[in-house]
Write an enzyme that holds these catalytic residues in place. Structure first.
Site, PDB file in Angstrom:
ATOM      1  N   ASN A   8       0.855  -1.184   0.000  1.00  0.00           N
ATOM      2  CA  ASN A   8       0.000   0.000   0.000  1.00  0.00           C
ATOM      3  C   ASN A   8       0.894   1.237   0.000  1.00  0.00           C
ATOM      4  O   ASN A   8       1.467   1.597   1.036  1.00  0.00           O
ATOM      5  CB  ASN A   8      -0.908  -0.011   1.232  1.00  0.00           C
ATOM      6  CG  ASN A   8      -1.768   1.235   1.336  1.00  0.00           C
ATOM      7  OD1 ASN A   8      -1.909   1.993   0.368  1.00  0.00           O
ATOM      8  ND2 ASN A   8      -2.336   1.470   2.502  1.00  0.00           N
ATOM      9  N   TRP A   9       1.015   1.879  -1.158  1.00  0.00           N
ATOM     10  CA  TRP A   9       1.892   3.049  -1.280  1.00  0.00           C
ATOM     11  C   TRP A   9       1.294   4.288  -0.627  1.00  0.00           C
ATOM     12  O   TRP A   9       1.980   5.300  -0.486  1.00  0.00           O
ATOM     13  CB  TRP A   9       2.170   3.341  -2.746  1.00  0.00           C
ATOM     14  CG  TRP A   9       3.047   2.342  -3.425  1.00  0.00           C
ATOM     15  CD1 TRP A   9       3.517   1.171  -2.907  1.00  0.00           C
ATOM     16  CD2 TRP A   9       3.557   2.421  -4.763  1.00  0.00           C
ATOM     17  NE1 TRP A   9       4.284   0.520  -3.844  1.00  0.00           N
ATOM     18  CE2 TRP A   9       4.326   1.261  -4.985  1.00  0.00           C
ATOM     19  CE3 TRP A   9       3.427   3.354  -5.792  1.00  0.00           C
ATOM     20  CZ2 TRP A   9       4.971   1.011  -6.203  1.00  0.00           C
ATOM     21  CZ3 TRP A   9       4.062   3.113  -7.008  1.00  0.00           C
ATOM     22  CH2 TRP A   9       4.832   1.961  -7.203  1.00  0.00           C
ATOM     23  N   LYS A  10       0.003   4.219  -0.274  1.00  0.00           N
ATOM     24  CA  LYS A  10      -0.689   5.387   0.276  1.00  0.00           C
ATOM     25  C   LYS A  10      -0.533   6.582  -0.685  1.00  0.00           C
ATOM     26  O   LYS A  10      -0.546   6.385  -1.892  1.00  0.00           O
ATOM     27  CB  LYS A  10      -0.201   5.676   1.691  1.00  0.00           C
ATOM     28  CG  LYS A  10      -0.330   4.446   2.603  1.00  0.00           C
ATOM     29  CD  LYS A  10      -0.100   4.734   4.045  1.00  0.00           C
ATOM     30  CE  LYS A  10      -0.283   3.452   4.846  1.00  0.00           C
ATOM     31  NZ  LYS A  10      -0.195   3.687   6.302  1.00  0.00           N
ATOM     32  N   HIS A  93      -9.717   0.892   4.904  1.00  0.00           N
ATOM     33  CA  HIS A  93      -8.450   1.096   5.598  1.00  0.00           C
ATOM     34  C   HIS A  93      -8.656   2.039   6.784  1.00  0.00           C
ATOM     35  O   HIS A  93      -9.508   2.925   6.741  1.00  0.00           O
ATOM     36  CB  HIS A  93      -7.407   1.673   4.629  1.00  0.00           C
ATOM     37  CG  HIS A  93      -6.024   1.680   5.171  1.00  0.00           C
ATOM     38  ND1 HIS A  93      -5.551   2.663   6.015  1.00  0.00           N
ATOM     39  CD2 HIS A  93      -4.989   0.808   4.992  1.00  0.00           C
ATOM     40  CE1 HIS A  93      -4.294   2.401   6.330  1.00  0.00           C
ATOM     41  NE2 HIS A  93      -3.929   1.287   5.733  1.00  0.00           N
ATOM     42  N   GLU A  95      -7.142   4.535   7.798  1.00  0.00           N
ATOM     43  CA  GLU A  95      -7.023   5.958   7.465  1.00  0.00           C
ATOM     44  C   GLU A  95      -8.275   6.479   6.774  1.00  0.00           C
ATOM     45  O   GLU A  95      -8.660   7.641   6.954  1.00  0.00           O
ATOM     46  CB  GLU A  95      -5.780   6.181   6.599  1.00  0.00           C
ATOM     47  CG  GLU A  95      -4.493   5.930   7.372  1.00  0.00           C
ATOM     48  CD  GLU A  95      -3.287   5.672   6.509  1.00  0.00           C
ATOM     49  OE1 GLU A  95      -2.213   5.439   7.074  1.00  0.00           O
ATOM     50  OE2 GLU A  95      -3.412   5.697   5.258  1.00  0.00           O
ATOM     51  N   GLU A 161      -5.532  -4.871  10.925  1.00  0.00           N
ATOM     52  CA  GLU A 161      -4.518  -3.860  11.237  1.00  0.00           C
ATOM     53  C   GLU A 161      -4.825  -3.256  12.604  1.00  0.00           C
ATOM     54  O   GLU A 161      -5.779  -2.488  12.738  1.00  0.00           O
ATOM     55  CB  GLU A 161      -4.449  -2.782  10.155  1.00  0.00           C
ATOM     56  CG  GLU A 161      -5.792  -2.278   9.637  1.00  0.00           C
ATOM     57  CD  GLU A 161      -5.645  -1.076   8.726  1.00  0.00           C
ATOM     58  OE1 GLU A 161      -4.526  -0.757   8.324  1.00  0.00           O
ATOM     59  OE2 GLU A 161      -6.681  -0.445   8.445  1.00  0.00           O
ATOM     60  N   GLY A 167       2.559   3.217  13.280  1.00  0.00           N
ATOM     61  CA  GLY A 167       3.211   4.521  13.382  1.00  0.00           C
ATOM     62  C   GLY A 167       3.208   5.132  14.764  1.00  0.00           C
ATOM     63  O   GLY A 167       3.364   6.339  14.910  1.00  0.00           O
ATOM     64  N   SER A 199       2.661  -2.010  10.781  1.00  0.00           N
ATOM     65  CA  SER A 199       4.095  -1.700  10.786  1.00  0.00           C
ATOM     66  C   SER A 199       4.936  -2.912  10.393  1.00  0.00           C
ATOM     67  O   SER A 199       5.939  -3.235  11.031  1.00  0.00           O
ATOM     68  CB  SER A 199       4.529  -1.167  12.155  1.00  0.00           C
ATOM     69  OG  SER A 199       3.845   0.036  12.462  1.00  0.00           O
ATOM     70  N   GLY A 220       2.919  -1.070   4.393  1.00  0.00           N
ATOM     71  CA  GLY A 220       2.844   0.356   4.102  1.00  0.00           C
ATOM     72  C   GLY A 220       4.191   0.919   3.712  1.00  0.00           C
ATOM     73  O   GLY A 220       4.702   0.682   2.626  1.00  0.00           O
ATOM     74  N   GLY A 221       4.815   1.671   4.635  1.00  0.00           N
ATOM     75  CA  GLY A 221       6.054   2.372   4.332  1.00  0.00           C
ATOM     76  C   GLY A 221       7.176   1.495   3.820  1.00  0.00           C
ATOM     77  O   GLY A 221       7.975   1.922   2.979  1.00  0.00           O
TER      78      GLY A 221
END
Length: 235
Positions: A8-10, A93, A95, A161, A167, A199, A220-221
Site C-alpha cells: 500500500n503506497w498510500k 483502511h 485511514e 490492522e 506509526g 508496521s 505500508g512504508g
C-alpha cells in the site's frame, strides 16, 4: 498456499518513482511462496499497469466508490478500476475510516461493488488503543466483520490492522496477532485469506508470516523501497 504480500503506497510516488521501484522487483522477485499486489495512488495505476503487464505482479487500488457512476467528484468506481487493470482493491483502511469517516455499512457496499466487477476486496478491520485497553478488541473486530462482509464473503480478503500499532512506536506481539487471527478465522471459516497489517517491515515479516492463520501481510512504508520490499517478498 502462497502468502499474499500487498504493498500500500498510500499517497506516495510519482511516475518516475513507479518505474524505479517496480523494475527491480519484477527483475529480482524469485520466491515461489509469495503472490504480490501493488496498490499505488489512483493517478499511477496506468503507469504501474504498463510496467507490470507481463510480470507475475498484480495491480490493486487503495479505495473505490460504492456506486457505478454519478456525481461523485473525486471518487473512482470499481468498474473504472477494472478497466485500468486492477484485480484487487483495499476498502475500509483505518485511514479512510478515520479521515473520511467511513462506516461499516459503506465499506460493505464498496466490497460488493468490487465483487460485482470481478475485483477482490481487501477489507480492513482493526481496533484503536482505547478499544484494546478497554478489553473490547475482539468484540469490536468481530462486529466490524459482521457488518462489513458481504454475503459472498468467499470472494473477499481480510486485513487485520491494529491501529494502535501503526506509526505509534508500539508493536503487536506475535501472541497478539495469533489471538486475533484465530478469532477472525473462527468467524469467517476456511477459504478466506487473512492478512496482517501493522508496521510490517523486513525485520519482522518472516516471523509474522509463520504465525497460524496469517496468510499474508499488508505493507505500508516498507513497500516504498525496492530492497526492503524484496526482503519481505523473499521472507
Amino acid at each position: 498456499m502462497k502468502k499474499l504480500i500487498v504493498a500500500n503506497w498510500k499517497m506516495n510516488g510519482t511516475a518516475i518513482f513507479t518505474q524505479k521501484l517496480l523494475a527491480p522487483i519484477i527483475d529480482k522477485k524469485t520466491s515461489p511462496l509469495s503472490e504480490i499486489v501493488i496498490c499505488p495512488p489512483f493517478p499511477l495505476l496506468h503507469a504501474a499497469h504498463n510496467i507490470m503487464r507481463d510480470s507475475q505482479l498484480h495491480l490493486g487500488a487503495q479505495d473505490c466508490h460504492h456506486e457505478p457512476s454519478g456525481a461523485f467528484t473525486g471518487n473512482v468506481s470499481a468498474s473504472l478500476l477494472k478497466e485500468m487493470g486492477c484485480s484487487f482493491v483495499i476498502v475500509g483502511h483505518s485511514e479512510r475510516r478515520l479521515h473520511h469517516h467511513e462506516n461499516n455499512a459503506l465499506i460493505k457496499a464498496k466490497a460488493i461493488a468490487a465483487i460485482n466487477n470481478n475485483i477482490t476486496p481487501i477489507i480492513c478491520i482493526g481496533e484503536n488503543l482505547e478499544v484494546r485497553n478497554s478489553g473490547q478488541a475482539i468484540s469490536t473486530v468481530i462486529k466490524q466483520l459482521s457488518e462489513c462482509l458481504p454475503e459472498s464473503k468467499s470472494s473477499c480478503i481480510i486485513a487485520y490492522e491494529p491501529i494502535w500499532a501503526i506509526g505509534t512506536g508500539m508493536s503487536a506481539t506475535e501472541d497478539n496477532i495469533a489471538e486475533m487471527h484465530k478469532e477472525i478465522r473462527d468467524f469467517v471459516g476456511t477459504g478466506i485469506k487473512i492478512l496482517y497489517g501493522g508496521s510490517v517491515n523486513a525485520k519482522n515479516a518472516a516471523s509474522i508470516l509463520t504465525i497460524d492463520n496469517v496468510d499474508g501481510v499488508l505493507v505500508g512504508g516498507a513497500s516504498l523501497q525496492a530492497d526492503t520490499f524484496l526482503e519481505i517478498i523473499n521472507y
